[in-house]
Motif scaffolding. Sequence first.
Motif, PDB file in Angstrom:
ATOM      1  N   VAL A  96      10.904  11.804   1.652  1.00  0.00           N
ATOM      2  CA  VAL A  96      11.439  10.384   2.328  1.00  0.00           C
ATOM      3  C   VAL A  96      10.595   9.325   1.873  1.00  0.00           C
ATOM      4  N   MET A  97       9.355   9.432   1.923  1.00  0.00           N
ATOM      5  CA  MET A  97       8.443   8.374   1.389  1.00  0.00           C
ATOM      6  C   MET A  97       8.576   7.791   0.093  1.00  0.00           C
ATOM      7  N   GLY A  98       8.816   8.750  -0.764  1.00  0.00           N
ATOM      8  CA  GLY A  98       9.243   8.398  -1.952  1.00  0.00           C
ATOM      9  C   GLY A  98      10.434   7.470  -2.295  1.00  0.00           C
ATOM     10  N   VAL A  99      11.440   7.651  -1.572  1.00  0.00           N
ATOM     11  CA  VAL A  99      12.531   7.011  -1.759  1.00  0.00           C
ATOM     12  C   VAL A  99      12.538   5.582  -0.913  1.00  0.00           C
ATOM     13  N   ILE A 100      11.405   5.565   0.198  1.00  0.00           N
ATOM     14  CA  ILE A 100      11.044   4.518   0.760  1.00  0.00           C
ATOM     15  C   ILE A 100      10.147   3.407  -0.325  1.00  0.00           C
ATOM     16  N   ALA A 101       9.429   3.871  -0.641  1.00  0.00           N
ATOM     17  CA  ALA A 101       8.385   3.158  -1.378  1.00  0.00           C
ATOM     18  C   ALA A 101       8.728   2.800  -3.096  1.00  0.00           C
ATOM     19  N   LYS A 102       9.926   3.631  -3.605  1.00  0.00           N
ATOM     20  CA  LYS A 102      10.106   3.332  -4.899  1.00  0.00           C
ATOM     21  C   LYS A 102      10.456   1.889  -5.034  1.00  0.00           C
ATOM     22  N   PRO A 103      11.356   1.134  -4.314  1.00  0.00           N
ATOM     23  CA  PRO A 103      11.806  -0.190  -4.328  1.00  0.00           C
ATOM     24  C   PRO A 103      10.888  -1.474  -4.181  1.00  0.00           C
ATOM     25  N   LEU A 104       9.693  -1.131  -3.503  1.00  0.00           N
ATOM     26  CA  LEU A 104       8.777  -1.921  -2.895  1.00  0.00           C
ATOM     27  C   LEU A 104       7.992  -2.528  -4.312  1.00  0.00           C
ATOM     28  N   SER A 105       7.716  -3.912  -4.011  1.00  0.00           N
ATOM     29  CA  SER A 105       7.237  -4.657  -4.993  1.00  0.00           C
ATOM     30  C   SER A 105       5.499  -4.472  -4.567  1.00  0.00           C
ATOM     31  N   ASP A 106       4.543  -4.820  -5.588  1.00  0.00           N
ATOM     32  CA  ASP A 106       3.295  -4.682  -5.031  1.00  0.00           C
ATOM     33  C   ASP A 106       2.842  -5.809  -3.914  1.00  0.00           C
ATOM     34  N   GLN A 107       3.674  -6.816  -4.026  1.00  0.00           N
ATOM     35  CA  GLN A 107       3.564  -7.916  -2.908  1.00  0.00           C
ATOM     36  C   GLN A 107       4.086  -7.255  -1.492  1.00  0.00           C
ATOM     37  N   GLU A 108       5.022  -6.707  -1.775  1.00  0.00           N
ATOM     38  CA  GLU A 108       5.415  -5.969  -0.451  1.00  0.00           C
ATOM     39  C   GLU A 108       4.664  -4.942   0.247  1.00  0.00           C
ATOM     40  N   ILE A 109       4.107  -4.254  -0.688  1.00  0.00           N
ATOM     41  CA  ILE A 109       3.064  -3.247  -0.217  1.00  0.00           C
ATOM     42  C   ILE A 109       1.760  -3.604   0.097  1.00  0.00           C
ATOM     43  N   ASP A 110       1.320  -4.926  -0.213  1.00  0.00           N
ATOM     44  CA  ASP A 110       0.171  -5.505   0.075  1.00  0.00           C
ATOM     45  C   ASP A 110       0.616  -6.187   1.495  1.00  0.00           C
ATOM     46  N   ASP A 111       1.985  -6.731   1.735  1.00  0.00           N
ATOM     47  CA  ASP A 111       2.219  -7.367   3.048  1.00  0.00           C
ATOM     48  C   ASP A 111       2.210  -6.261   4.025  1.00  0.00           C
ATOM     49  N   LEU A 112       2.993  -5.088   3.777  1.00  0.00           N
ATOM     50  CA  LEU A 112       2.851  -4.144   4.794  1.00  0.00           C
ATOM     51  C   LEU A 112       1.622  -3.444   5.175  1.00  0.00           C
ATOM     52  N   ALA A 113       0.760  -3.121   4.081  1.00  0.00           N
ATOM     53  CA  ALA A 113      -0.530  -2.610   4.293  1.00  0.00           C
ATOM     54  C   ALA A 113      -1.464  -3.859   5.319  1.00  0.00           C
ATOM     55  N   GLN A 114      -1.436  -5.007   4.861  1.00  0.00           N
ATOM     56  CA  GLN A 114      -2.008  -5.892   6.052  1.00  0.00           C
ATOM     57  C   GLN A 114      -1.607  -5.953   7.227  1.00  0.00           C
ATOM     58  N   TRP A 115      -0.243  -5.785   7.359  1.00  0.00           N
ATOM     59  CA  TRP A 115       0.419  -5.813   8.665  1.00  0.00           C
ATOM     60  C   TRP A 115      -0.288  -4.566   9.616  1.00  0.00           C
ATOM     61  N   TYR A 116      -0.039  -3.459   9.060  1.00  0.00           N
ATOM     62  CA  TYR A 116      -0.509  -2.126   9.776  1.00  0.00           C
ATOM     63  C   TYR A 116      -2.060  -2.330  10.035  1.00  0.00           C
ATOM     64  N   ALA A 117      -2.735  -2.656   8.951  1.00  0.00           N
ATOM     65  CA  ALA A 117      -4.323  -2.554   9.375  1.00  0.00           C
ATOM     66  C   ALA A 117      -4.675  -3.654  10.297  1.00  0.00           C
ATOM     67  N   SER A 118      -3.835  -4.538  10.416  1.00  0.00           N
ATOM     68  CA  SER A 118      -4.269  -5.797  11.416  1.00  0.00           C
ATOM     69  C   SER A 118      -3.800  -5.347  12.966  1.00  0.00           C
ATOM     70  N   ILE A 119      -3.163  -4.249  13.115  1.00  0.00           N
ATOM     71  CA  ILE A 119      -2.801  -4.068  14.408  1.00  0.00           C
ATOM     72  C   ILE A 119      -4.186  -3.211  15.231  1.00  0.00           C
ATOM     73  N   PRO A 120      -4.420  -4.039  16.341  1.00  0.00           N
ATOM     74  CA  PRO A 120      -5.553  -3.459  16.997  1.00  0.00           C
ATOM     75  C   PRO A 120      -5.351  -2.032  17.525  1.00  0.00           C
ATOM     76  N   LEU A 121      -6.209  -1.209  17.752  1.00  0.00           N
ATOM     77  CA  LEU A 121      -6.129   0.079  18.557  1.00  0.00           C
ATOM     78  C   LEU A 121      -6.990   0.109  19.685  1.00  0.00           C
ATOM     79  N   ARG A 122      -6.568   0.790  20.677  1.00  0.00           N
ATOM     80  CA  ARG A 122      -7.347   0.733  21.916  1.00  0.00           C
ATOM     81  C   ARG A 122      -7.275   2.285  22.345  1.00  0.00           C
ATOM     82  N   ALA A 123      -8.416   2.867  22.889  1.00  0.00           N
ATOM     83  CA  ALA A 123      -8.545   4.214  23.328  1.00  0.00           C
ATOM     84  C   ALA A 123      -7.539   4.322  24.280  1.00  0.00           C
ATOM     85  N   GLY A 124      -6.805   5.396  24.082  1.00  0.00           N
ATOM     86  CA  GLY A 124      -5.593   5.765  25.122  1.00  0.00           C
ATOM     87  C   GLY A 124      -4.361   5.763  24.584  1.00  0.00           C
ATOM     88  N   GLU A 125      -4.308   4.804  23.534  1.00  0.00           N
ATOM     89  CA  GLU A 125      -2.978   4.630  22.958  1.00  0.00           C
ATOM     90  C   GLU A 125      -2.496   5.996  21.864  1.00  0.00           C
TER      91      GLU A 125
END
Length: 103
Positions: free
Chosen positions: A74-103
């Motif tokens: 699945v991930m091969g199909v999802i990632a194949k069309p992504l540009s470097d910019q789109e990958i950077d955007d996704l990575a920054q979004w997920y990295a920015s999500i704060p986690l709290r204990a219990g989630e």
Amino acid sequence: MNRSLLMVALLCAAGPAAADPMAGKLRAATACAVCHGPRGLSMQPNVPHLAGQPEFYLVEQLRNYRSGKRAHEVMGVIAKPLSDQEIDDLAQWYASIPLRAGE
């Protein structure tokens, strides 16, 4: 220097565009949320959480999926069309999500 060459030189000097977490959030809502959850917290036991993962790790893994260096049906199909910019955007979004204990 003619105008065209000057524009190319200026663009090259500016470097790559900065990652945009809001663009990553929009892309994640359509491409990632089904498996990884709308906030990067998966409800499926065989799908990892993405929220709070280090940005460099997410970038590396998405690029590995895109190139085929890391294989997943699945991930091969999802990632194949992504540009470097789109990958950077996704990575920054997920990295920015704060986690709290219990989630």
